[in-house]
Scaffold this active site. Structure first.
Site, PDB file in Angstrom:
ATOM      1  N   ASN A   9       0.873  -1.174   0.000  1.00 15.35           N
ATOM      2  CA  ASN A   9       0.000   0.000   0.000  1.00 15.35           C
ATOM      3  C   ASN A   9       0.915   1.230   0.000  1.00 15.35           C
ATOM      4  O   ASN A   9       1.525   1.542   1.015  1.00 15.35           O
ATOM      5  CB  ASN A   9      -0.885  -0.035   1.247  1.00 15.35           C
ATOM      6  CG  ASN A   9      -1.734   1.218   1.376  1.00 15.35           C
ATOM      7  OD1 ASN A   9      -1.804   2.029   0.459  1.00 15.35           O
ATOM      8  ND2 ASN A   9      -2.384   1.369   2.523  1.00 15.35           N
ATOM      9  N   LYS A  11       0.154   4.305  -0.222  1.00 15.83           N
ATOM     10  CA  LYS A  11      -0.435   5.481   0.431  1.00 15.83           C
ATOM     11  C   LYS A  11      -0.181   6.733  -0.422  1.00 15.83           C
ATOM     12  O   LYS A  11      -0.155   6.621  -1.644  1.00 15.83           O
ATOM     13  CB  LYS A  11       0.107   5.620   1.854  1.00 15.83           C
ATOM     14  CG  LYS A  11      -0.053   4.301   2.640  1.00 15.83           C
ATOM     15  CD  LYS A  11       0.201   4.416   4.113  1.00 15.83           C
ATOM     16  CE  LYS A  11       0.016   3.058   4.767  1.00 15.83           C
ATOM     17  NZ  LYS A  11       0.125   3.069   6.222  1.00 15.83           N
ATOM     18  N   HIS A  97      -9.177   1.062   5.083  1.00 11.82           N
ATOM     19  CA  HIS A  97      -7.896   1.301   5.749  1.00 11.82           C
ATOM     20  C   HIS A  97      -8.087   2.240   6.940  1.00 11.82           C
ATOM     21  O   HIS A  97      -8.896   3.171   6.878  1.00 11.82           O
ATOM     22  CB  HIS A  97      -6.879   1.886   4.763  1.00 11.82           C
ATOM     23  CG  HIS A  97      -5.492   1.828   5.303  1.00 11.82           C
ATOM     24  ND1 HIS A  97      -5.022   2.759   6.199  1.00 11.82           N
ATOM     25  CD2 HIS A  97      -4.506   0.934   5.129  1.00 11.82           C
ATOM     26  CE1 HIS A  97      -3.782   2.428   6.541  1.00 11.82           C
ATOM     27  NE2 HIS A  97      -3.445   1.322   5.903  1.00 11.82           N
ATOM     28  N   GLU A  99      -6.434   4.638   7.968  1.00 15.05           N
ATOM     29  CA  GLU A  99      -6.230   6.066   7.672  1.00 15.05           C
ATOM     30  C   GLU A  99      -7.478   6.669   7.026  1.00 15.05           C
ATOM     31  O   GLU A  99      -7.787   7.842   7.232  1.00 15.05           O
ATOM     32  CB  GLU A  99      -4.982   6.236   6.796  1.00 15.05           C
ATOM     33  CG  GLU A  99      -3.714   5.993   7.616  1.00 15.05           C
ATOM     34  CD  GLU A  99      -2.585   5.328   6.866  1.00 15.05           C
ATOM     35  OE1 GLU A  99      -2.555   5.390   5.630  1.00 15.05           O
ATOM     36  OE2 GLU A  99      -1.716   4.715   7.530  1.00 15.05           O
ATOM     37  N   GLU A 169      -5.076  -5.065  10.454  1.00 10.47           N
ATOM     38  CA  GLU A 169      -4.035  -4.070  10.689  1.00 10.47           C
ATOM     39  C   GLU A 169      -4.294  -3.372  12.025  1.00 10.47           C
ATOM     40  O   GLU A 169      -5.071  -2.408  12.072  1.00 10.47           O
ATOM     41  CB  GLU A 169      -4.018  -3.028   9.563  1.00 10.47           C
ATOM     42  CG  GLU A 169      -3.733  -3.605   8.192  1.00 10.47           C
ATOM     43  CD  GLU A 169      -3.151  -2.556   7.251  1.00 10.47           C
ATOM     44  OE1 GLU A 169      -2.030  -2.754   6.781  1.00 10.47           O
ATOM     45  OE2 GLU A 169      -3.805  -1.521   7.007  1.00 10.47           O
ATOM     46  N   GLY A 175       2.862   2.078  10.814  1.00  9.27           N
ATOM     47  CA  GLY A 175       3.812   3.181  10.681  1.00  9.27           C
ATOM     48  C   GLY A 175       4.536   3.523  11.967  1.00  9.27           C
ATOM     49  O   GLY A 175       5.210   4.551  12.060  1.00  9.27           O
ATOM     50  N   SER A 215       3.852  -2.389  10.216  1.00  7.35           N
ATOM     51  CA  SER A 215       5.306  -2.447  10.418  1.00  7.35           C
ATOM     52  C   SER A 215       5.921  -3.796  10.030  1.00  7.35           C
ATOM     53  O   SER A 215       6.846  -4.272  10.696  1.00  7.35           O
ATOM     54  CB  SER A 215       5.671  -2.084  11.857  1.00  7.35           C
ATOM     55  OG  SER A 215       5.260  -0.753  12.137  1.00  7.35           O
TER      56      SER A 215
HETATM   57  P1  13P Z   1       3.410   0.202   7.661  1.00  9.31           P
HETATM   58  O1  13P Z   1       3.904  -1.079   7.039  1.00  9.31           O
HETATM   59  O2  13P Z   1       4.152   1.404   7.191  1.00  9.31           O
HETATM   60  O3  13P Z   1       3.297   0.085   9.143  1.00  9.31           O
HETATM   61  O4  13P Z   1       1.904   0.415   7.107  1.00  9.31           O
HETATM   62  C1  13P Z   1       1.013  -0.635   7.165  1.00  9.31           C
HETATM   63  C2  13P Z   1      -0.200  -0.260   6.414  1.00  9.31           C
HETATM   64  O5  13P Z   1      -0.935   0.623   6.817  1.00  9.31           O
HETATM   65  C3  13P Z   1      -0.488  -0.955   5.154  1.00  9.31           C
HETATM   66  O6  13P Z   1      -1.774  -0.657   4.694  1.00  9.31           O
END
Ligand code: 13P
Length: 252
Positions: A9, A11, A97, A99, A169, A175, A215
């Site tokens: 992803n 982003k 997601h 976010e 997740e 992150g 992560s």
């Molecule tokens: P990270 O791997 O940067 O923690 O992000 C995970 C994520 O949100 C994938 O959709």
């Protein structure tokens, strides 16, 4: 055997040039890998999807979207419909997601509509969900996840789950550099599979791929993927570097 999946992803990262470079790099680095029963997915931003689809042609890379609007079309400034995605060759969309939930107000009810719209449009869905740190600290993580799944997915029919991949997740691991331990991931994935067994029976539960996200890095991927109910990963930061993403694909 369940399909294994490593999905990146991206982003809000990578302009057009960077998108082209990253696709080219991944294409080259995975060319000789044995990827039977394994999907390699990347999700660039909307504006670069068309170019990414073209550059991933005749490779093992699938290009998917990070989001879509639930309506067919109309006065929704700044939004993108299922039909628009399909018209450029997109076959799968990420929905739910954290976010999108946190920064853009996407509720379980909206997500249920988005999932329905995607299915009606014959798009595959990578459906994301997961608890906040406070939910885990208060030992509510199982009920939070159960609610998210019930509200957004359990209106679907059994046959629809052929098009759905789940991505657990935990928000506290996204992150942050803090990963759920392989045991924590396995415990939650087994719980999720149990929910699907109760609702839809053994067939759906045993076939549905459940990815872990939060992560995931080359250093921890193999251990997480070794757990029996973890069928792959949804990768953020580490999906932006060819070497890291390739190492994670090798881990699966
Ligand atoms: P990270 O791997 O940067 O923690 O992000 C995970 C994520 O949100 C994938 O959709």
């Amino acid at each position: 055997m369940r399909t294994k999946i490593v999905a990146g992803n991206w982003k809000m990262n990578n302009n057009l040039d960077e998108t082209k470079k990253l696709i080219k790099g991944i294409r080259k680095s995975i060319k000789k890998l044995p990827l039977e029963n394994t999907r390699v997915i990347v999700a660039p931003t909307f504006v670069n999807l068309n170019s990414a689809v073209k550059r991933a042609k005749k490779s093992k890379i699938e290009v998917v979207a990070q989001n879509m609007h639930q309506a067919k079309n109309g006065a929704f400034t700044g939004e993108v419909s299922a039909d628009m995605l399909k018209s450029i060759g997109i076959k799968t969309v990420i929905l739910g997601h954290s976010e999108r939930r946190t920064y853009f107000g996407e509720t379980d009810a909206i997500l249920a509509e988005k999932v329905t719209s995607a299915i009606e449009n014959k798009l595959g869905v990578i459906f994301c969900f997961g608890e906040l740190l406070e939910d885990r600290k208060s030992d509510n993580h199982f009920s939070v996840v159960e609610n998210q799944l019930k509200k957004a997915l359990f209106h679907l029919e059994e046959k629809n789950f052929k098009k759905i991949v789940l991505a657990y997740e935990p928000v506290w691991a996204i992150g942050t550099g803090e990963t759920a331990s392989p045991e924590q991931a396995q415990e939650m994935h087994a719980f999720i599979r149990g929910l699907f067994e109760k609702q839809y029976g053994k067939g759906v539960a045993s076939r549905i791929s459940i990815l872990y996200g939060g992560s995931v890095k080359p250093a921890n991927a193999e251990e997480i993927f070794s757990k029996p109910d973890v069928d792959g990963g949804l990768i953020g930061g580490a999906a932006l570097k060819v070497e890291d993403f390739t190492a994670i694909i090798k881990a699966i």
